[in-house]
Design an enzyme around this catalytic site. Structure first.
Site, short mmCIF file in Angstrom:
data_model
loop_
_atom_site.label_atom_id
_atom_site.label_comp_id
_atom_site.label_asym_id
_atom_site.label_seq_id
_atom_site.Cartn_x
_atom_site.Cartn_y
_atom_site.Cartn_z
NE ARG A 38 -4.18 0.20 1.99
CZ ARG A 38 -4.79 0.52 2.33
NH1 ARG A 38 -5.31 1.41 3.70
NH2 ARG A 38 -6.32 -0.47 2.15
CG HIS A 69 -8.23 -0.31 -2.85
ND1 HIS A 69 -8.21 -1.01 -2.06
CD2 HIS A 69 -9.28 0.67 -1.46
CE1 HIS A 69 -8.24 -1.22 -1.42
NE2 HIS A 69 -9.10 -0.76 -0.52
CD GLN A 95 -13.01 -1.67 -0.52
OE1 GLN A 95 -12.67 -1.67 0.20
NE2 GLN A 95 -14.26 -2.62 -0.49
CG ASP A 112 -13.60 6.08 -1.20
OD1 ASP A 112 -13.87 5.90 0.71
OD2 ASP A 112 -12.43 6.15 -1.51
CB CYS A 166 -13.99 1.15 0.20
SG CYS A 166 -13.66 2.68 -0.31
NE ARG A 219 -10.46 -5.63 0.34
CZ ARG A 219 -9.93 -4.36 0.99
NH1 ARG A 219 -9.61 -3.04 1.08
NH2 ARG A 219 -8.56 -4.26 1.10
#
Ligand code: CP
Ligand code: NVA
Length: 309
Positions: free
Chosen positions: A107, A134, A137, A229, A269, A297
């Site tokens: 990340r 991402h 996700q 988001d 998310c 996830r």
């Protein structure tokens, strides 16, 4: 699906639609095994290195628990505490780690760092969020949508808010699976043009539809899924106050939700900021599936890990 063994996962564009389907199938299978208490130690003796330049709750815990459930081991590596944090080149970090671990999850801020890592790693690299994308996700989101609605092809998703990493991966993932993806964002905050172009190419090839608009109502009109988001992503904290003004009319609240299909799912998310991008009543309402997304996830990443590592 043996074609996935040894492959990187930096973007949804790295997987053909049938490969995404294979990952989702494996994820469902492993989810069921986990729920029934059936062991599935597919990665016994394998180790995943997890490099984090940014904070995380879901990603860190789901990858670590996922590796454990698969009979393997995960190693948390804060970039600050790695030599990388004091300037050791990414390429050297990649080459060295590849001598110890069987996969690397990363990340970062700059997407190019993940690409560089992958270019110099001898083991699969998984993008666990960059400023640009991402994909893990969205893999979990596709699993969630399929579980809830029974299909992906033709499902209409309306994303409202910042044209950020999550919006980019939704554009790529949904268009690749023949879904309709709309993004409603204020002027100057829409998704990057090259991502929209790529999503349009996907939709021409796989039968989806892509729409980018500045009108939040148009983005959610009649859709099956309303998605949002945060307005300020990690690394944009200093813009938080200004963004609160800019994005005000892009809040997912009951009024906006009324424009979607009557049974529309609400997705986020997480982490969420109640009263900003989404109201508390909608986030906690009947239609919200945000905790299923978070749970998935774990399952989606286990499906991915089992196939690529
Ligand atoms: N959704 C997500 O990636 O959450 P974390 O930042 O907590 O990992
Ligand atoms: N867009 C958000 C997603 C967090 C999971 C961020 O990058 O901070």
């Amino acid at each position: 699906m043996e074609t996935l063994r040894g492959r990187h996962f930096l973007t949804l564009q790295d997987l053909m639609p049938e490969e995404i389907t294979a990952v989702l199938e494996r994820s469902r299978e492993l989810k069921e095994k986990q729920q029934r208490g059936i062991p599935h130690h597919l990665l016994e003796g394998k180790t995943l290195g997890m490099i984090f330049q940014k904070p995380s709750t879901r990603t860190r815990v789901s990858f670590e628990v996922g590796m454990w459930q698969l009979g393997g081991h995960a190693l948390f590596l804060s970039s600050q505490e790695l030599q990388m944090g004091r300037g050791e080149p990414v390429r050297d970090t990649a080459a060295v780690l590849s001598r110890y671990v069987d996969g690397i999850m990363v990340r970062t801020f700059e997407h190019e760092q993940v690409e560089e890592l992958a270019a110099h790693a001898g083991v699969p690299v998984i993008n666990a969020l960059t400023d640009y994308l991402h994909p893990c996700q969205v893999l979990a989101d596709l699993l969630t949508i399929e579980e809830k609605l029974g299909r992906l092809h033709g499902v209409k998703v309306g994303y409202v808010g910042d044209g950020n990493n999550v919006a980019h991966s939704l554009l790529l993932g949904c268009s690749r699976m023949g879904m309709e993806i709309r993004v409603g964002a204020p002027p100057g905050h829409g998704p990057k043009r090259e991502v929209v172009e790529r999503a349009k190419e996907n939709s021409r090839r796989w039968g989806g539809q892509v729409l980018v608009t500045e009108d939040p109502v148009q983005a959610v009109d009649g859709v099956d899924v309303v998605y949002t988001d945060v307005w300020a992503s990690m690394g944009q904290d200093q813009e938080k106050a200004a963004r609160k003004q800019i994005f005000q009319s892009y809040q997912v609240n009951q009024q906006l939700l009324n424009q979607a299909s009557a049974a529309a799912l609400v997705m986020h998310c997480l982490p969420a900021y109640r009263g900003e991008e989404i109201t508390a009543d909608v986030l906690e309402g009947d239609r919200a599936v945000v905790l299923d997304q978070a749970e998935n996830r774990l399952h989606a990443q286990k499906g991915l890990l089992a196939l690529i590592m």
